[in-house]
Design an enzyme around this catalytic site. Structure first.
Site, PDB file in Angstrom:
ATOM      1  N   LYS A   1     -84.261  13.956  82.257  1.00  0.00           N
ATOM      2  CA  LYS A   1     -85.347  13.799  83.229  1.00  0.00           C
ATOM      3  C   LYS A   1     -86.370  14.922  83.144  1.00  0.00           C
ATOM      4  O   LYS A   1     -87.469  14.802  83.690  1.00  0.00           O
ATOM      5  CB  LYS A   1     -84.767  13.680  84.631  1.00  0.00           C
ATOM      6  CG  LYS A   1     -83.962  12.393  84.803  1.00  0.00           C
ATOM      7  CD  LYS A   1     -83.404  12.240  86.199  1.00  0.00           C
ATOM      8  CE  LYS A   1     -82.743  10.893  86.404  1.00  0.00           C
ATOM      9  NZ  LYS A   1     -81.404  10.814  85.753  1.00  0.00           N
TER      10      LYS A   1
HETATM   11  C1  LIG Z   1     -80.796   9.562  85.508  1.00  0.00           C
HETATM   12  C2  LIG Z   1     -79.650   9.626  84.572  1.00  0.00           C
HETATM   13  C3  LIG Z   1     -79.184   8.478  83.900  1.00  0.00           C
HETATM   14  C4  LIG Z   1     -79.742   7.099  84.142  1.00  0.00           C
HETATM   15  O1  LIG Z   1     -80.999   6.928  83.571  1.00  0.00           O
HETATM   16  P1  LIG Z   1     -81.894   5.650  83.933  1.00  0.00           P
HETATM   17  O2  LIG Z   1     -83.172   5.879  83.210  1.00  0.00           O
HETATM   18  O3  LIG Z   1     -82.082   5.681  85.430  1.00  0.00           O
HETATM   19  O4  LIG Z   1     -81.178   4.434  83.490  1.00  0.00           O
HETATM   20  C5  LIG Z   1     -78.152   8.622  82.983  1.00  0.00           C
HETATM   21  N1  LIG Z   1     -77.585   9.821  82.753  1.00  0.00           N
HETATM   22  C6  LIG Z   1     -77.991  10.937  83.412  1.00  0.00           C
HETATM   23  C7  LIG Z   1     -77.282  12.215  83.138  1.00  0.00           C
HETATM   24  C8  LIG Z   1     -79.030  10.890  84.333  1.00  0.00           C
HETATM   25  O5  LIG Z   1     -79.417  11.996  84.969  1.00  0.00           O
END
Ligand SMILES: *Cc1c(COP(=O)(O)O)cnc(C)c1O
Length: 430
Positions: A107
């Site tokens: 993210k």
């Molecule tokens: C947010 C997150 C996900 C999920 O990602 P999406 O794009 O919402 O499907 C998977 N793994 C981790 C570690 C995350 O922080």
């Protein structure tokens, strides 16, 4: 570039308006009016391009002329301040590591890009600053806090459930200071989420220019295309079809991968790997989209009962189920299976350490590769194992060294404001 609402009951808006609003006035997600594939020569020459050049080519049509090219290049350079290595896990299977950023989760990419776009759009405003308001169950808050730190013209307020996030995650939210404020809510994640939703609908807060920073926002979602291109560049010389498996929660990452394919990136197949929150795997099995309340698992960033980006994926396929199923599979795994997979991966000759989300991605990939014997498989490793050390260490019987990014926050002092009610949130926002 114009964006329309997927609820089709709101005016079309510019990139800037879509970024600032987050969600359309009819509560629909924004979607670009057109998607133009990149020139085939781009893919022929991709090895000679830097990550920054690749990212610029991938995203420029979606920004249009609303950010000058030079400024967009600068935003991309500030976003991509870390690597995206493709690491061999076993023959024909690679981990695309997305966790080398400041908060050690993928993210970071979207949060850094979005913050700088908002900062640019607010550069000439004196008091009409934006306030980014987010509820977090863990990873989102840290990435947003770090991504927006020190960005002019944007204040950030993060709500998190008291005692329900890990120590590392809490430190990542509460120790940065400057334009980042953490509110520690006496309740669970859903209480935080409800307060945030209420604030967005509260007309008496209109002067705060509230905006969200989760993957519904196009400026957080679209840059997630970049690393699919980087992985292609790294593996292109092997000249084999590529299958990507994304551990999926809100389906933002996998939806960005499908966008990359729309731009011409040669990807043979996508797998959305989920934990027991299996709304999409069930949909593919019986054709019924039937969201359920989320269940808690060890891969908790994927504990999502109603994935918000799935509607964008359906739009990308014009709601054509046949075309969709040709490109896309989805499988669900229990915590027991996830732990077994973590041990299995660690016991392979490469001795790779996967955290629970990556391990779910590995399981879905292995299953899909049975149908693609000539393909190379890549699963996204979405977080560093240290972020889930209370699962990883006992499961593998190891102690993980603390990376520098984490070391730098765990000894800082936590600063948070405790709240229990919506009125207290409102009073805080002022
Ligand atoms: C947010 C997150 C996900 C999920 O990602 P999406 O794009 O919402 O499907 C998977 N793994 C981790 C570690 C995350 O922080």
């Amino acid at each position: 570039m114009k964006y329309y609402s997927l609820n089709h009951n709101a005016p079309k808006v510019s990139f800037q308006e879509a970024v600032i609003q987050g969600l359309a006035t009819d509560k629909g997600l924004y979607f670009p009016e057109s998607i133009t594939p990149l020139d085939p020569s781009f893919f022929d020459e991709i090895e000679s391009l830097s990550d920054e050049e690749i990212a610029f080519e991938a995203i420029k049509q979606f920004v249009g002329d609303e950010i000058p090219a030079e400024k967009l290049k600068e935003i991309i350079a500030e976003t991509l301040v870390f690597d995206f290595p493709v690491v061999k896990v076993e023959d024909g299977i690679y981990s695309l590591e997305l966790f080398h950023g400041p908060t050690m989760a993928f993210k970071d990419v979207g949060a850094r890009f979005m913050s700088r776009c908002l900062g640019y759009f607010n550069k000439d405003k004196k008091d009409a600053k934006n306030t980014v308001l987010v509820a977090t169950s863990g990873d989102t808050g840290g990435a947003v806090a770090s991504g927006f730190l020190g960005v002019d013209g944007v204040n950030v307020v993060i709500l998190y459930p008291s005692g329900k996030v890990s120590d590392i995650q809490e430190k990542q939210l509460t120790t940065l200071g400057q334009n980042i404020k953490a509110l520690e809510v006496d309740g669970v994640f859903d209480d935080c989420q409800d307060m945030v939703k209420k604030a967005f609908l509260d007309e008496t807060l209109a002067h705060k220019n509230l905006t969200s920073a989760n993957s519904i926002n196009i400026a957080r979602w679209l840059p997630q295309m970049f690393y699919f291109f980087f992985a292609y560049k790294a593996l292109k010389s092997q000249n084999k079809p590529l299958v990507f498996s994304c551990p999926s929660g809100n389906f933002g990452n996998i939806c960005a991968g499908i966008m990359a394919k729309k731009l011409g990136l040669p990807i043979e197949h996508f797998v959305a790997s989920t934990n027991v929150n299996d709304t999409v795997p069930r949909f593919l099995e019986n054709g019924k989209y039937d969201p359920k309340p989320s269940k808690a698992t060890i891969s908790n960033a994927m504990d999502v009962g109603n994935p918000s980006n799935f509607i964008r994926i359906q739009e990308l396929y014009n709601n054509d189920l046949k075309a969709f199923e040709k490109d896309f599979s989805s499988y669900s795994y229990t915590d027991e299976e996830t732990l077994e997979a973590m041990k299995h991966i660690y016991n392979l000759p490469e001795g790779y350490i996967a955290e629970p989300h990556g391990a779910v991605g590995y399981l879905g990939l292995k299953k899909e590769l049975e149908k693609h014997p000539n393909a190379i498989g890549i699963f996204l490793e979405t977080a560093h194992p240290i972020k889930f050390l209370d699962v990883v260490e006992p499961a593998l019987g190891i102690t993980l060294p603390i990376p520098a990014q984490i070391e730098s926050v765990i000894n800082e002092e936590k600063v948070s404001v405790k709240i229990g009610t919506y009125e207290e949130l409102k009073a805080f926002l002022g």
